[in-house]
Write an enzyme that holds these catalytic residues in place. Sequence first.
Site, PDB file in Angstrom:
ATOM      1  N   ASP A  96      -3.218  -2.716  -5.435  1.00  0.00           N
ATOM      2  CA  ASP A  96      -3.813  -3.329  -6.567  1.00  0.00           C
ATOM      3  C   ASP A  96      -4.317  -2.225  -7.503  1.00  0.00           C
ATOM      4  OD1 ASP A  96      -5.533  -2.921  -4.525  1.00  0.00           O
ATOM      5  OD2 ASP A  96      -6.959  -4.478  -4.962  1.00  0.00           O
ATOM      6  N   THR A 100     -10.075   6.627  -5.451  1.00  0.00           N
ATOM      7  CA  THR A 100     -10.419   8.027  -5.051  1.00  0.00           C
ATOM      8  C   THR A 100      -8.804   8.594  -4.699  1.00  0.00           C
ATOM      9  OG1 THR A 100     -10.518   7.150  -2.550  1.00  0.00           O
ATOM     10  CG2 THR A 100     -12.654   7.403  -4.123  1.00  0.00           C
ATOM     11  N   LYS A 127      -7.029   4.165 -11.667  1.00  0.00           N
ATOM     12  CA  LYS A 127      -8.527   4.482 -12.238  1.00  0.00           C
ATOM     13  C   LYS A 127      -8.741   6.040 -11.836  1.00  0.00           C
ATOM     14  CE  LYS A 127     -13.033   2.265 -11.801  1.00  0.00           C
ATOM     15  NZ  LYS A 127     -13.604   2.489 -10.465  1.00  0.00           N
ATOM     16  N   PHE A 148     -16.565  -1.020 -12.638  1.00  0.00           N
ATOM     17  CA  PHE A 148     -16.338  -1.833 -11.210  1.00  0.00           C
ATOM     18  C   PHE A 148     -15.471  -3.098 -11.698  1.00  0.00           C
ATOM     19  CE2 PHE A 148     -16.944  -4.232  -7.628  1.00  0.00           C
ATOM     20  CZ  PHE A 148     -16.720  -3.544  -6.653  1.00  0.00           C
ATOM     21  N   ASP A 155     -11.877  -7.441  -5.198  1.00  0.00           N
ATOM     22  CA  ASP A 155     -12.953  -8.358  -4.824  1.00  0.00           C
ATOM     23  C   ASP A 155     -14.439  -7.322  -5.219  1.00  0.00           C
ATOM     24  OD1 ASP A 155     -12.654  -6.480  -3.046  1.00  0.00           O
ATOM     25  OD2 ASP A 155     -14.160  -7.481  -1.487  1.00  0.00           O
TER      26      ASP A 155
HETATM   27  C1  PRP Z   1      -9.481  -1.112  -2.399  1.00  0.00           C
HETATM   28  C2  PRP Z   1      -7.978  -1.311  -3.076  1.00  0.00           C
HETATM   29  C3  PRP Z   1      -7.210   0.033  -2.569  1.00  0.00           C
HETATM   30  C4  PRP Z   1      -8.327   1.146  -2.434  1.00  0.00           C
HETATM   31  C5  PRP Z   1      -8.280   2.034  -3.402  1.00  0.00           C
HETATM   32  O1  PRP Z   1      -9.082  -1.807  -1.238  1.00  0.00           O
HETATM   33  O2  PRP Z   1      -7.412  -2.458  -2.578  1.00  0.00           O
HETATM   34  O3  PRP Z   1      -6.407  -0.459  -1.172  1.00  0.00           O
HETATM   35  O4  PRP Z   1      -9.327   0.222  -2.066  1.00  0.00           O
HETATM   36  O5  PRP Z   1      -9.510   2.810  -3.186  1.00  0.00           O
HETATM   37  P1  PRP Z   1      -8.952   4.318  -2.874  1.00  0.00           P
HETATM   38  O6  PRP Z   1      -8.174   4.856  -3.817  1.00  0.00           O
HETATM   39  O7  PRP Z   1     -10.518   4.844  -3.247  1.00  0.00           O
HETATM   40  O8  PRP Z   1      -8.830   4.595  -1.443  1.00  0.00           O
HETATM   41  P2  PRP Z   1     -10.373  -2.159  -0.262  1.00  0.00           P
HETATM   42  O9  PRP Z   1     -10.616  -1.025   0.845  1.00  0.00           O
HETATM   43  O10 PRP Z   1     -11.693  -2.427  -1.110  1.00  0.00           O
HETATM   44  O11 PRP Z   1      -9.817  -3.300   0.616  1.00  0.00           O
HETATM   45  P3  PRP Z   1      -9.351  -4.816  -0.005  1.00  0.00           P
HETATM   46  O12 PRP Z   1      -8.042  -4.331  -0.480  1.00  0.00           O
HETATM   47  O13 PRP Z   1      -9.166  -5.392   1.061  1.00  0.00           O
HETATM   48  O14 PRP Z   1     -10.253  -5.212  -1.004  1.00  0.00           O
END
Ligand code: PRP
Length: 172
Positions: A96, A100, A127, A148, A155
């Site tokens: 999604d 980072t 992003k 955010f 979520d």
């Molecule tokens: C979010 C998103 C990505 C990740 C991206 O998942 O779905 O997998 O963070 O962030 P990053 O590039 O900083 O690693 P999250 O860990 O919030 O879990 P979720 O998908 O279950 O909500």
Amino acid sequence: MHLKEVFGQDVIRKRIEEMAKDISSDFQDKPLVTVCVLKGAFIFYADLVRSMSIDPEMDFVRMSSYGDQTSSSGKVIFSKDMEIPIKGKHVLIVEDIVDTGRSVSYLRRVLEARGPQSISVCALIDKHERREVDVKVDYAGFALQRGFIVGYGLDYAEKYRNLPGVFEIVPD
Ligand code: PRP
């Protein structure tokens, strides 16, 4: 706080159709496994694969990096692995959001060791504000600098995933 719309339902739908067209043309007649990164990508993934004109295999992984916080804990945990073998196949990671870059780069590393023919990354939102790892997003739906965001799978403390569009959480 209130929610401010960033990408509406129609804009998202149109962009996903374009992305699906690009992916379908790039992987025509190639063995493709699409990998949905749970939980956030589940809605995007469902819409994306249904817009494709090819028939990829489908699988799911689950990682965890944020917990209930709005900032990254810095840890990535791989808690549900793929079930389909990917050796010799093309793999498309479907996220999604790439924030980072830690989650995608971790997943790439794990999957690369399994000998796929290629690995590509598709993300609805690319992003940039907090990028730490230099990851290539091959298919990016929308570029976003900051904010955010929630909705369309994303979520805040496990809520708002069901919103039909993408919204920014803005403090009052
Ligand atoms: C979010 C998103 C990505 C990740 C991206 O998942 O779905 O997998 O963070 O962030 P990053 O590039 O900083 O690693 P999250 O860990 O919030 O879990 P979720 O998908 O279950 O909500």
